[in-house]
Design a protein around this motif. Structure first.
Motif, PDB file in Angstrom:
ATOM      1  N   GLY A 170       0.804  -1.227   0.000  1.00  0.00           N
ATOM      2  CA  GLY A 170       0.000   0.000   0.000  1.00  0.00           C
ATOM      3  C   GLY A 170       0.826   1.261   0.000  1.00  0.00           C
ATOM      4  O   GLY A 170       0.296   2.349  -0.253  1.00  0.00           O
ATOM      5  N   THR A 182      -0.494  -5.560   3.393  1.00  0.00           N
ATOM      6  CA  THR A 182      -0.536  -4.132   3.703  1.00  0.00           C
ATOM      7  C   THR A 182      -1.324  -3.912   4.989  1.00  0.00           C
ATOM      8  O   THR A 182      -2.225  -4.689   5.317  1.00  0.00           O
ATOM      9  CB  THR A 182      -1.153  -3.307   2.564  1.00  0.00           C
ATOM     10  OG1 THR A 182      -1.109  -1.912   2.906  1.00  0.00           O
ATOM     11  CG2 THR A 182      -2.601  -3.706   2.300  1.00  0.00           C
ATOM     12  N   ILE A 195      -6.885  -0.713   1.831  1.00  0.00           N
ATOM     13  CA  ILE A 195      -6.606  -0.743   0.399  1.00  0.00           C
ATOM     14  C   ILE A 195      -7.832  -0.374  -0.432  1.00  0.00           C
ATOM     15  O   ILE A 195      -7.724   0.292  -1.466  1.00  0.00           O
ATOM     16  CB  ILE A 195      -6.033  -2.115   0.004  1.00  0.00           C
ATOM     17  CG1 ILE A 195      -5.217  -2.008  -1.288  1.00  0.00           C
ATOM     18  CG2 ILE A 195      -7.082  -3.179  -0.093  1.00  0.00           C
ATOM     19  CD1 ILE A 195      -3.852  -1.500  -1.111  1.00  0.00           C
ATOM     20  N   MET A 253      -8.418   3.261  -0.424  1.00  0.00           N
ATOM     21  CA  MET A 253      -7.433   3.893  -1.306  1.00  0.00           C
ATOM     22  C   MET A 253      -7.860   3.771  -2.766  1.00  0.00           C
ATOM     23  O   MET A 253      -7.633   4.679  -3.564  1.00  0.00           O
ATOM     24  CB  MET A 253      -6.055   3.264  -1.083  1.00  0.00           C
ATOM     25  CG  MET A 253      -5.477   3.530   0.296  1.00  0.00           C
ATOM     26  SD  MET A 253      -3.938   2.624   0.594  1.00  0.00           S
ATOM     27  CE  MET A 253      -2.825   3.463  -0.531  1.00  0.00           C
ATOM     28  N   PHE A 306      -4.803   4.038  -5.145  1.00  0.00           N
ATOM     29  CA  PHE A 306      -4.314   2.684  -5.417  1.00  0.00           C
ATOM     30  C   PHE A 306      -5.101   2.113  -6.592  1.00  0.00           C
ATOM     31  O   PHE A 306      -6.324   2.254  -6.660  1.00  0.00           O
ATOM     32  CB  PHE A 306      -4.461   1.770  -4.200  1.00  0.00           C
ATOM     33  CG  PHE A 306      -3.545   0.573  -4.247  1.00  0.00           C
ATOM     34  CD1 PHE A 306      -2.274   0.637  -3.703  1.00  0.00           C
ATOM     35  CD2 PHE A 306      -3.940  -0.608  -4.865  1.00  0.00           C
ATOM     36  CE1 PHE A 306      -1.419  -0.443  -3.763  1.00  0.00           C
ATOM     37  CE2 PHE A 306      -3.090  -1.697  -4.939  1.00  0.00           C
ATOM     38  CZ  PHE A 306      -1.817  -1.619  -4.384  1.00  0.00           C
TER      39      PHE A 306
END
Length: 463
Positions: A262, A300, A304, A307, A313
């Motif tokens: 991440g 991570t 996520i 993100m 991401f």
């Protein structure tokens, strides 16, 4: 038959000032090699070697008219070997230069062929040289793999400890996924043991006899990313003093663990995605792509999917790495495992520090179970280590963990007698993390930091 020879010969570079020789050699060898490149001007050798790699190099001994000393051949042989000490160079020489060619063998050439050559003999010479090149590659790979294994062996490997339902659920997923080659994404807060889970998956997999290579993505700078993961050729950049295999290449046929994925910026995410999609990598300074066969495990501590929604991401990268997800529970959700973990660390640090602390009192265990452990198992481990070092007793009592009660809870005001900026920052960070029950994303937002910045500070202060 040609397909088998083709596989052995690979890419060939021929350097000779005689166009007839170049064309004749190319016509013959293109049937037996993946690629044949020809060059009249030896001064282009440095450029050619900087921009590509060759399995075999055929080099003439003399380039200037009326000169038969072979000095030019010796000079360019030295230049080639300086660029690539493992280059396989076969000299092209006239019959009268045989004695000179023998001297060149001592200087590092692999073999020589006489002009005019016999086609069958030339092919046989190249086949033998190609086998030597393969052996060079294998030795280099073994050395680099051995070096990486030696580095990894310094990492402590401990069994996963726990009997709570939360950790048993994780064990069940490991048992189901380990024997497959499915990509795994491990999600969990800092200190929950993500690398330990990754190693357990590897140990239970069909690749357990192969290497496990771990990479902390949060510790790799933008400039070193490609070199660390994909490798580089000698001279590709200022500090590239030798050829180096990247982590993908070293992990070939084994397991590659990308921790803290991440933390990658969007440009680096794109480069990683390309390598995973193509299943091949290219070293910096080379145009030659190398196929890779790895079991990929990523981890991570960051949210996520939040993100992805924030466009920080790549969604396609998440799809690529998370065939199966494993959510590691924080320690506050598996408090029943604290006695097992605490006693494990008790034995570990008794031995390490040659102490004789025999047990942990029931009152101490109760105190440990009442604490929220924002740093999870890593924080518990550090707490036990510190208590064992400092105690003069044979039993660990609640007072041996007085430092836990000094940490502010989510409702306390920030109070510290210290004017040391590091101590103040540590206190503020601890308060924010506690307030949000270990949620790094929310704590970072309140502190006005990026997740990566907060992560680095947590590591710095051992939180």
């Amino acid at each position: 038959m040609i397909n088998q020879v083709e596989k052995q010969l690979g890419k060939i570079l021929i350097i000779d000032d005689d166009e007839d020789v170049l064309l004749a050699a190319k016509m013959l060898l293109k049937k037996h090699a993946k690629e044949v490149l020809i060059e009249k001007n030896p001064k282009k050798i440095p450029f050619l070697l900087n921009n590509d790699t060759y399995d075999l190099i055929l080099l003439d001994m003399n380039f200037s008219k009326d000169i038969t000393s072979g000095k030019e051949g010796f000079y360019w042989l030295e230049q080639i070997l300086d660029k690539d000490p493992q280059a396989v160079v076969i000299l092209i020489t006239a019959f009268g230069d045989v004695e000179m060619a023998v001297k060149a063998l001592k200087a590092g050439a692999t073999d020589f062929v006489l002009k005019p050559w016999q086609n069958e003999k030339l092919i046989a010479t190249l086949n033998s040289a190609a086998k030597l090149k393969e052996s060079y590659k294998e030795v280099t790979q073994l050395k680099q793999t051995s070096k990486q294994l030696q580095e990894d062996s310094n990492l402590a490997f401990k069994n996963i400890i726990g009997e709570s339902n939360a950790i048993k659920d994780v064990f069940k997923i490991i048992d189901k996924v380990a024997a497959t080659d499915a990509n795994v994404l491990i999600l969990g807060e800092n200190g929950t043991g993500k690398e330990l889970i990754a190693r357990a998956i590897h140990q239970k997999s069909l690749r357990k006899e192969k290497v496990f290579i771990g990479v902390d993505m949060g510790a790799i700078t933008e400039t070193l990313f490609e070199s660390e993961l994909f490798g580089h050729k000698k001279g590709a950049f200022t500090d590239a003093k030798e050829d180096r295999a990247g982590r993908f290449e070293i992990a070939n046929n084994g397991t590659l663990f990308l921790d803290e994925i991440g933390n990658l910026s969007l440009p680096l995410q794109s480069k990683l995605l390309t390598a995973l999609q193509k299943r091949e990598v290219t070293r910096i300074g080379s145009n030659k792509a190398m196929p890779i066969d790895i079991r990929l495990i990523c981890a991570t501590n960051m949210p996520i999917y939040d993100m992805v929604a924030e466009n920080t991401f790549r969604q396609d990268l998440v799809y690529r790495v998370n065939t199966v997800e494993i959510h590691l529970p924080p320690l506050r959700d598996r408090l029943s495992d604290i006695p097992l973990l605490a006693n494990h660390f008790l034995k570990l640090y008794n031995q390490k520090y040659r102490k004789n602390v025999s047990k942990i009192s029931a009152a101490t265990i109760k105190k440990l179970q009442q604490y929220s452990w924002p740093g999870n198992i890593r924080e518990l481990q550090h707490a036990l280590e510190r208590a064992i070092i400092m105690t003069d007793n044979e039993t660990l009592e609640p007072d041996d963990f007085f430092f836990l009660s000094q940490k502010p809870d989510s409702g306390s005001t920030m109070e510290t007698d210290s004017y040391n900026l590091d101590e103040v920052e540590k206190t503020v960070i601890q308060r924010a993390v506690n307030k949000h029950n270990g949620n790094i994303s929310k704590a970072a937002k309140e502190l006005g930091l990026t997740r990566a910045s907060l992560y680095r500070r947590l590591e710095k202060y051992g939180l």
